[in-house]
Every structure is written in structure tokens, then in C-alpha cells.
Motif scaffolding. Sequence first.
Motif, short mmCIF file in Angstrom:
data_model
loop_
_atom_site.label_atom_id
_atom_site.label_comp_id
_atom_site.label_asym_id
_atom_site.label_seq_id
_atom_site.Cartn_x
_atom_site.Cartn_y
_atom_site.Cartn_z
N LYS A 219 -74.31 -23.16 14.27
CA LYS A 219 -75.51 -23.50 14.26
C LYS A 219 -76.28 -22.99 15.46
CE LYS A 219 -75.49 -27.26 10.96
NZ LYS A 219 -75.69 -28.57 10.63
N ARG A 220 -75.63 -23.09 16.74
CA ARG A 220 -76.30 -22.87 17.92
C ARG A 220 -76.20 -21.40 17.97
NH1 ARG A 220 -72.66 -24.71 22.70
NH2 ARG A 220 -74.30 -23.35 23.75
N LYS A 223 -79.31 -20.20 15.84
CA LYS A 223 -80.86 -20.55 16.45
C LYS A 223 -81.05 -19.52 17.60
CE LYS A 223 -80.80 -25.62 15.54
NZ LYS A 223 -80.83 -26.85 16.34
N LYS A 224 -80.06 -19.09 18.33
CA LYS A 224 -80.31 -18.21 19.67
C LYS A 224 -80.57 -17.04 19.06
CE LYS A 224 -77.14 -18.21 23.14
NZ LYS A 224 -77.68 -18.58 24.12
N ASN A 226 -82.03 -16.11 15.96
CA ASN A 226 -83.24 -16.16 15.21
C ASN A 226 -84.30 -16.30 16.16
OD1 ASN A 226 -81.93 -16.05 13.01
ND2 ASN A 226 -82.19 -18.16 12.43
N ARG A 227 -83.98 -17.14 17.47
CA ARG A 227 -85.06 -17.19 18.29
C ARG A 227 -85.53 -15.52 19.10
NH1 ARG A 227 -83.40 -21.51 20.61
NH2 ARG A 227 -81.90 -20.77 21.92
N GLU A 230 -87.44 -13.80 16.55
CA GLU A 230 -88.81 -14.07 16.51
C GLU A 230 -89.42 -13.56 18.00
OE1 GLU A 230 -91.44 -18.21 16.50
OE2 GLU A 230 -89.45 -18.26 16.80
N ILE A 247 -83.73 -12.89 9.55
CA ILE A 247 -83.16 -14.21 9.70
C ILE A 247 -82.51 -14.84 8.35
CG2 ILE A 247 -85.23 -14.73 11.23
CD1 ILE A 247 -86.79 -16.05 9.06
#
Length: 792
Positions: A219-220, A223-224, A226-227, A230, A247
Motif C-alpha cells: 500500500k505504501r 501511494k508513493k 500514484n503520488r 499525479e 493508476i
Amino acid sequence: MRAFIKQLLSDIGKLLFVKHRIKSIAVIVLLVCYYFCLPKVLFTDSTSTVIESEDGQLLGARIADDEQWRFPISDTLPEKFKQCIIQFEDGYFYSHPGFNPASIAKALYANIKSGKIVRGGSTLTQQVIRLSREGKQRTYFEKFIELIQATRLEIKYTKDEILNLYAAHAPFGGNVVGLEVASWRYFGVAPSRLSWAESATLAVLPNAPSLIYPGKNKKRLLKKRNRLLEKLYQENIIDSLTFRLAITEVLPQKPYPLPQEAPHFLQFASSKYKGKKLRSSINYTLQKQVNNIVKRHYEVLKQNQVYNIGVLVLDIETRKVLAYVGNAPTTKRHQKDVDVIQAPRSTGSILKPFLYAAMLDSGELLPNTLVADIPTQIAGYSPKNYNEQYSGAVQAKKALAKSLNVPAVRLLQEYGLDKFREQLYAFKQKDIDKPADYYGLSLILGGAESNLWDLCKAYAGIASTVNHYTGTSSEYYSNEFIEPVFLQQGKADFGTLQMEKPIFDAGSFFLTLNALKEVNRPEGDEAWEFFDSSKEIAWKTGTSYGNRDAWAIGVTKKYAVGIWVGNADGEGRPLLTGINSAAPILFDVFDILPQTAWFTTPFDALTEVTVCQNSGFLASPICPAKKLQVPNFGTRFKVCPYHQLVHLDQQRQFRVNASCYPMEKMITEPWFKLPPLMEYYYKNTNANYKSLPPVKFGCQNNDENLLDFIYPKNHSKIVLTKNFKGKTNELICRIAHPKSNAIVFWYLDETYIGETKTFHEVAILPAPGKHTITVIDSFGNEKSISIEVDRT
């Protein structure tokens, strides 16, 4: 004016140096220290050996000595990864001098405020320095050293070169170091084929490489990633559709194995270029196709407990290696790691074409010459044909095509073992390194060892000699038998053009290739049903003693293909022969190669002669003759010895002479007559052969002896062994007689021992020592031989 200004500046410099000597020296020392503060070589870690195909596709890699997957640095970096790593790690990379004061200030403030290091202000340039100084503690002093060296790095390298250094040495989890390995391990593709999501995933990994492990912190990592995606969208590097699709891509679930399309070629290349990245000459598509062919045949061969296969494909024109399969996909128990292409093995019959070409070149043989194929014993050595049968006499080119052992041994003895051994040096067979006496006449039947690499090199050289001769003004290159080239940028050096032949002339090699082409069309042999008659291929098989090695090597004008089949541990197996085991693989490989035209005839290296239709020798006035192209020295060959004039009665039923028949009624005509032993076997397989008519009763018979011993031979030494019951085995004596109704009387040392009819064979048990065996037929013909007997 320019000279005045130059002198003025020099005077000012000297004045300042004298006035501020200590400061000047200090500045110079600092500048020197700054210049040399950056190591000459930043990274000294061992790297993997990496091989690519001719078009840049990964064929395989070997792990580095420190058990890390670390590829040598690449010249370029994919644009997607470049954008991702810059946006994630160092947005001002292309504008700062190696460090970013603003980032350092922010990191310093955050770390002081929290009382520990919670944020780093390092640029990508600084991170390259930190990676090169692996093992150093992360203190502010070390940070200062990294900063100084980073500015020096910016002076020495371009920005893109610094990015390449980072991408090649950044950690990506486990023992994966560098972008290229990470791309193959985590996504199974080359870095240039990574998607935006995959590039973003790899860009965030060096910052926290432990996140890649399956089941840990996914999950981490998501998130990294996808960030970062973005941010790429916000910076207008990717559009909204690309962002939305990116994503949705899943993270890698497990590592992919690195491609291993040519593991034994990798092993071979690594021995010469360890730790390098090589663009090889291997054709990627062909390599995969040959791998599949080998796998398919391996599944069949292993049913006979045959486990190892080697295949080598060369381009004759460039001498480049196009495919290299060093072993079958077998198991470690069956030596899957052994590169059988380089392993020395018994040559079987694979050297016979060299002897054939040698004798053509020297004028000691013509293609259609009848050579003896009869029971033979030479100094205690008794060669046997594979089928243990004899044809009496056979054309030299057919003896080669059928790979008959007895004619080959007899020809080698006639040509000269020492001379032939010396000429083999020119073919550069490194494993044939013993003198002639070591091998003896068995040299031509597999008494020596060579390897598939060297043998393919030699066959390619034969074809290339003909190609170059016909492609130039009938000239030769001085270095035809060169080492194959296996690097994409490599170039074969054939030497210089010359009029002198390097080994044998192009005519001899061309006729040898023509003879080997006839191997494609055996008569009545079901084992050849796989042959594709539309392709003209010169090829030769070989089988070593005990069915340990099966060979098949073939050439066309464009390609050379070599096959070895057997067991790496040397175990022989029934039915393991060149024709049954290696040849089917050879033709399957040729089936996937482009078809090429046959060799152009080297007319300047050939001469037209008149030869005897029956014997293949130069024609005498009484021979039925035909024209034939032979090597230039072929004009010095022997005139046919097998045609003689015979006198017949008017009915042509009997031979006559002046002692019994009127000369004016005699009919004189030429007759093709072989020696007795050759005739004995020859007439069994040649229905058109006619023995001499008998001599008319009452005529004096001054003809040659019709008897000949098949076994034993004159002056031979015989060792009589004992059987399982301890009884001494008898000596079986056999003779050849052209007349089926003849009665033959046998004598041992003038003692009568019996008579035979039709099948002339007796068993005797002579005492140790020297003996004379005599035979006399009912027509008064007599033959004697001497032997020496010993007992075990």
C-alpha cells in the motif's frame, strides 16, 4: 598590442603572487585538492556479464562476483524514467550546480526541529556520490564531502551522464542494482518498454527499496507511485487519460527470471569479456527457433537415455555466429551446464572430407575412381564398415557419401598418414594436437578428438574458399580458416588476396562439396525420409566408436550448421548415430534458414579430362570413356589398370590363344576385370559386372592367379584367444574364388587339411610360430601366404 596586454597581465600576476604568496599557495593547494577530490573511477563494484542479440534484445546475463544483479552502465536512459526520477528526487536537477541550497536549508530545519534526520536535501548528483562512497556514515561532515564532490562531478560529467550513473547504481531491492536489471526482474521487459506506471514504480524504489518485496508494504509503494504519477500529471508531463490508466496498473507480484536464451553462449562470452555488456552477432529469432528444435528433439532422444545436444549456426560470408545452443534443456544430473560446442569429442567420420579433398588436390584421386572396399588388415589394424559389409570396389565420391570406413583407411595409408596429419594443422583443430603416430590410421575414423566450434569453422572455411575464389579474379584469401566472430561489431579478417592456395585448391573443395551433396540422396535407406530434396546441402555425418558421439555438419553457400548429439559423460547408447540422431536436427535447422543457390563452379581451378566410365581412372585407348571436370593436378593421375584385351572364340564363350585356336577366327575385345578379392565382393552388388570367360580346354593358361585370401592376409600376426570354457579358438581362413564350381584344396605347412566348394572357408588350429597356408584349385591355380601365430 596583444603582446603588450599579455605581458602586462603576466607582470600583474607575478606582482600579486609575490604580495600574497601564502594566500596564493593556499588557493592553488585548494584548487588542486578540489580537482583531485573526485576518484578517477567512481564505481569499482563488479558487474554482471550481459549479452544482447544483434538487434539489442537481451539474451542472458550472469550475476556479478558479489552476488548482485548489476548490469554495466548504459549509454542512454529511457525518457519516461528520466522524467519520473527527476520529478520524484530532484526537480531542479538541470539547473543546480550539484547541490540545492534551498533543499538543504529545508532539510536542515526539519531535522533540527525533530532532533533527528527525517528529511534529506540531497540532489541526484549528491546521491551518485553517496552510492559511490557506500558504507560511509550519514553525518553532516560526510554530507559536506558529498556536496564538494558533487560539484566536481558536475564539472566532469554532463547532466545526462550523471543520471545514467544514478540509474545504473541505485538499489532496487534485494540484490537488484540498477534500472536495467530492475526493469527485467520486476516487469520482464527492457527499460525502454516500461509504461509510465512501471517507470514511476521504479523511480520511487531507490528511496525505499524494501517496499518491493511481495506482501510487504504494498500500500505504501502504491501511494508513493500514484503520488508521483499525479505530480507528472500536474506538471503536464502526462495527460489525464494516461494518468487515469496508469493508476489502475497493478504492482509487480513476483520477480521475473532474467531471459536465458543462450546460457552456454553467455558462459563462452563471459570467459573472454567478464563483466561486460556485449552486443553479440546472435540472431534473436533464429536462436529461439533453434532452442525450440533442440527441445523437441531432446524429448525424443532422452527416451534412449541421450541427454545432450549442441547446435552452432554460422554465416559463411561474415563468419558470424548466428545461433549457439550449447546443450539441451536437460538436468544438472545430466550435465546441463556443460557447453558441448566447446567440448572435445571423438570425430567419428567427420574428417573424411578433408582427406578426400587432399587427395583430389594432389592428383592422387579422381571423384569416380574405384577404390577398394574389401576386408583389410594393416599392421594388426582391421577397419570395418559400419554395416560390416563390403562392396569390393566403390567410386571414391560414393565412398565418401556413404561414409565407408575401409576405403577411407586404405586411402589414408596410400596418401600418407604423416602428410595428412601435417595438413590438418592448417584447419586449426586445436584438440587434434598429437603427432601422427599417436593416432595411427584410426585418425580418419574418430581416433582423434575435436569440437563442434572448430569443425564448423573448418567446414565454413571450405565453403568460403570456393565462394571467394569464384567471387574474385580466381584468387584466394590467405586466412580462410579463421575463428568465428561472435560480436555484432566484429569483422572477419580473411587476410590478403593471393594466387597461392591456402591449403587445397578451390576445385578440390568444390568437388568435395559436390560429393557431400550426394549424401542427401542415399538409395533405399529409410533413415533418410526426413530429407527435404528441394534444398542443396553438402553435409556429413559421423559416429564415434561405441555410439558415444553423433555428428552432422552441413554447409550451403551462405550457412554452416553443426550438430553434436550424445551424453556429456561419454556413455554410448544403441542407435545413437549421426544419421539417426544428429541429421534430423541438422535438416530441421536448415528448414528455418533461407534457401540459397548452390556454389558457383570454379572453372579456373578445374580441368576437363577423359576418364574410364567403369573405373574412374584416366582412360586408356581400350576404355569406354567420358569427359569429367577434375582439379588441375588430376591430369597426373593413373591410367585405368582394370581394362585388358582378351581373345575369345567366335561364340564368345571361352578365352583362347594361339596354342589352341586359329588366330584369324579370334575375337579380340576390351574387358573390365577387377583383382580377385575386389571382384569377389563387387559382382555381388553389381549385376552388370561380367567375370572373364573360362579358358577353352586345351589352351595354355598363362593368366594371373584367380585366388586371393580374404583372411588372413600375407605376413599377418594372429593371436588366438581362449573362449569362456578355456579352449583356444580356431583360426577361420577364407579365400575368394570367381568360379562357383571350383574345388579348392587346403594345405598347412605342406600338410593337406581338406577341400572346399562354393564357400571356401576352413577352420584350423595351428601351433604357435610361423606357418604357410597354401590353396590349390581344381584348375591348377595356386596361392600361398605366410602367417605368425601366437596364443593367449
